[in-house]
Design a protein around this motif. Structure first.
Motif, PDB file in Angstrom:
ATOM      1  N   ASP A 174      82.964  25.155 -55.504  1.00  0.00           N
ATOM      2  CA  ASP A 174      81.552  24.968 -55.855  1.00  0.00           C
ATOM      3  C   ASP A 174      80.827  24.169 -54.783  1.00  0.00           C
ATOM      4  OD1 ASP A 174      79.365  24.987 -58.054  1.00  0.00           O
ATOM      5  OD2 ASP A 174      79.484  22.889 -57.421  1.00  0.00           O
ATOM      6  N   THR A 175      79.638  24.625 -54.415  1.00  0.00           N
ATOM      7  CA  THR A 175      78.846  23.953 -53.400  1.00  0.00           C
ATOM      8  C   THR A 175      77.365  24.109 -53.717  1.00  0.00           C
ATOM      9  OG1 THR A 175      78.433  23.782 -51.006  1.00  0.00           O
ATOM     10  CG2 THR A 175      78.865  25.986 -51.880  1.00  0.00           C
ATOM     11  N   ALA A 176      76.509  23.728 -52.768  1.00  0.00           N
ATOM     12  CA  ALA A 176      75.059  23.878 -52.929  1.00  0.00           C
ATOM     13  C   ALA A 176      74.408  23.693 -51.564  1.00  0.00           C
ATOM     14  CB  ALA A 176      74.499  22.845 -53.909  1.00  0.00           C
ATOM     15  N   ASP A 177      73.215  24.255 -51.412  1.00  0.00           N
ATOM     16  CA  ASP A 177      72.501  24.056 -50.152  1.00  0.00           C
ATOM     17  C   ASP A 177      72.138  22.587 -49.957  1.00  0.00           C
ATOM     18  OD1 ASP A 177      70.438  23.713 -51.991  1.00  0.00           O
ATOM     19  OD2 ASP A 177      69.127  25.258 -51.143  1.00  0.00           O
ATOM     20  N   SER A 178      72.028  21.833 -51.067  1.00  0.00           N
ATOM     21  CA  SER A 178      71.626  20.427 -51.004  1.00  0.00           C
ATOM     22  C   SER A 178      72.788  19.451 -50.893  1.00  0.00           C
ATOM     23  CB  SER A 178      70.786  20.077 -52.241  1.00  0.00           C
ATOM     24  OG  SER A 178      71.499  20.382 -53.423  1.00  0.00           O
ATOM     25  N   TYR A 179      74.003  19.951 -50.762  1.00  0.00           N
ATOM     26  CA  TYR A 179      75.135  19.056 -50.527  1.00  0.00           C
ATOM     27  C   TYR A 179      75.143  18.711 -49.046  1.00  0.00           C
ATOM     28  CZ  TYR A 179      76.787  20.129 -55.251  1.00  0.00           C
ATOM     29  OH  TYR A 179      76.891  20.262 -56.622  1.00  0.00           O
ATOM     30  N   ARG A 184      63.508  31.922 -51.923  1.00  0.00           N
ATOM     31  CA  ARG A 184      63.765  33.128 -51.134  1.00  0.00           C
ATOM     32  C   ARG A 184      64.324  32.751 -49.764  1.00  0.00           C
ATOM     33  NH1 ARG A 184      61.707  35.953 -47.135  1.00  0.00           N
ATOM     34  NH2 ARG A 184      59.997  34.475 -46.830  1.00  0.00           N
ATOM     35  N   GLU A 185      63.724  31.738 -49.144  1.00  0.00           N
ATOM     36  CA  GLU A 185      64.158  31.319 -47.814  1.00  0.00           C
ATOM     37  C   GLU A 185      65.537  30.668 -47.844  1.00  0.00           C
ATOM     38  OE1 GLU A 185      61.085  28.770 -46.397  1.00  0.00           O
ATOM     39  OE2 GLU A 185      59.648  30.407 -46.016  1.00  0.00           O
ATOM     40  N   THR A 186      65.773  29.801 -48.846  1.00  0.00           N
ATOM     41  CA  THR A 186      67.055  29.093 -48.875  1.00  0.00           C
ATOM     42  C   THR A 186      68.212  30.039 -49.211  1.00  0.00           C
ATOM     43  OG1 THR A 186      68.070  26.983 -49.506  1.00  0.00           O
ATOM     44  CG2 THR A 186      67.151  28.305 -51.301  1.00  0.00           C
ATOM     45  N   ILE A 187      67.955  31.069 -49.997  1.00  0.00           N
ATOM     46  CA  ILE A 187      68.988  32.082 -50.254  1.00  0.00           C
ATOM     47  C   ILE A 187      69.375  32.772 -48.955  1.00  0.00           C
ATOM     48  CG2 ILE A 187      69.407  34.348 -51.315  1.00  0.00           C
ATOM     49  CD1 ILE A 187      67.798  33.321 -53.753  1.00  0.00           C
ATOM     50  N   GLN A 188      68.396  33.078 -48.135  1.00  0.00           N
ATOM     51  CA  GLN A 188      68.671  33.722 -46.839  1.00  0.00           C
ATOM     52  C   GLN A 188      69.496  32.819 -45.938  1.00  0.00           C
ATOM     53  OE1 GLN A 188      64.718  34.726 -45.442  1.00  0.00           O
ATOM     54  NE2 GLN A 188      64.741  36.733 -46.439  1.00  0.00           N
ATOM     55  N   VAL A 189      69.170  31.512 -45.929  1.00  0.00           N
ATOM     56  CA  VAL A 189      69.923  30.574 -45.095  1.00  0.00           C
ATOM     57  C   VAL A 189      71.344  30.401 -45.633  1.00  0.00           C
ATOM     58  CG1 VAL A 189      70.015  28.247 -44.133  1.00  0.00           C
ATOM     59  CG2 VAL A 189      67.809  29.383 -44.398  1.00  0.00           C
ATOM     60  N   SER A 190      71.481  30.350 -46.949  1.00  0.00           N
ATOM     61  CA  SER A 190      72.821  30.250 -47.541  1.00  0.00           C
ATOM     62  C   SER A 190      73.652  31.486 -47.200  1.00  0.00           C
ATOM     63  CB  SER A 190      72.722  30.101 -49.066  1.00  0.00           C
ATOM     64  OG  SER A 190      72.180  28.860 -49.436  1.00  0.00           O
TER      65      SER A 190
END
Length: 289
Positions: free
Chosen positions: A50-55, A108-114
């Protein structure tokens, strides 16, 4: 390693997962140490991370944990085809604080970066909306995930920090495979707010975050006498007892304890073999109610 099914997806995952957050926030270990932790988890049969863009430390460091996990998987000598990585989006880290951002354009943008952080050549296994933002409707915030799923960038979708009513609203927009809410001996709200019962009834996987109470309470588990006594009797750590206690609550629960040390991962997996009796669970319940 014992396995469990993720929702109704037909996909299996290890009964104990690995939480990546401690490897990317605050006093995080070196990259090589973190990769060793992830590799050891894989060695022990853990197939859910489990992770997140904000970790990360702050906004300048966004997506750190996702990139770290991807690097660890790429450098692992064994087979990683069955490893499932669940990430999240929707929280920001200004000056190391946590704030919500359910703006559809941001999501939308953060999904693309992830997607790119994980290599950009296969769908994100599970993408979860990290926390509902009252400034936007759940439908508006989840629409970018729906579009990304239809475009092949996301496989499964989950939600985090959602009430039953919010989960229902989310399911009107997309199919949901998982719900990730706080659950620990100090935070037992999922037992009373209907979320755990709803997940059981609807076949959703429940991912309890902060199972040991977070940084403030992590070292205080020995203060709960029932947990400390059981740990001594079974010759395991208090952390193993907590994970076993969580798993006893429902077959839909998949604990995701965080780790930044190899020894922590090695300890966590021992919980799979611990089966608490009804009376043992009741003793913990009584003391933590």
């Amino acid at each position: 390693m014992e396995t469990t099914q993720l929702g109704k997806s037909g996909v299996s995952a290890s009964a104990i997962g690995l939480g990546g957050m401690p490897m990317s926030v605050y006093d995080r270990p070196t990259e090589s140490q973190s990769i060793n932790v992830i590799h050891r988890a894989l060695d022990l049969g853990i197939t859910f991370i489990d992770t997140a863009d904000s970790y990360c430390k702050d906004e300048s460091d966004k997506h750190h944990n996702e990139r770290l996990i991807h690097k660890a998987l790429q450098t692992y000598s064994g087979d990683t085809s069955n490893v499932i990585v669940a990430t999240k989006g929707g929280l920001m880290r200004p000056d190391q604080s946590w704030t919500r951002n359910g703006n559809p354009e941001h999501l939308r943008e953060t999904i693309q970066v992830s997607f790119a952080a994980f290599g950009g050549n296969k769908p994100i296994d599970i993408w979860q909306y990290h926390s509902p933002d009252p400034d936007y409707t759940i439908e508006a915030s989840l629409t970018p995930a729906k579009v990304a799923q239809e475009a092949g960038m996301i496989n499964q979708i989950g939600v985090s920090n959602f009430s039953v009513e919010q989960i229902k609203q989310a399911r009107d927009v997309v199919d949901i495979v998982s719900v990730q809410n706080q659950y620990s001996p100090w935070q037992r709200q999922p037992e009373t707010d209907g979320v755990l019962e709803y997940c059981e009834k609807e076949g959703l996987t429940f991912l309890p975050w902060s199972p040991f109470g977070g940084r403030r309470r992590h070292d205080n588990l020995t203060d709960i006498a029932a947990i400390a006594k059981l740990a001594e009797e079974k010759n395991v750590s208090v952390y193993c007892i907590v994970l076993a206690w969580l798993r006893s609550k429902s077959s839909c629960i998949l604990p995701i304890p965080g780790a930044s040390k190899v020894s922590s991962v090695e300890d966590s997996v021992k919980a799979v073999d611990i089966k608490l009796s009804v009376s043992e669970v009741q003793k913990i319940d009584k003391e933590t109610s």
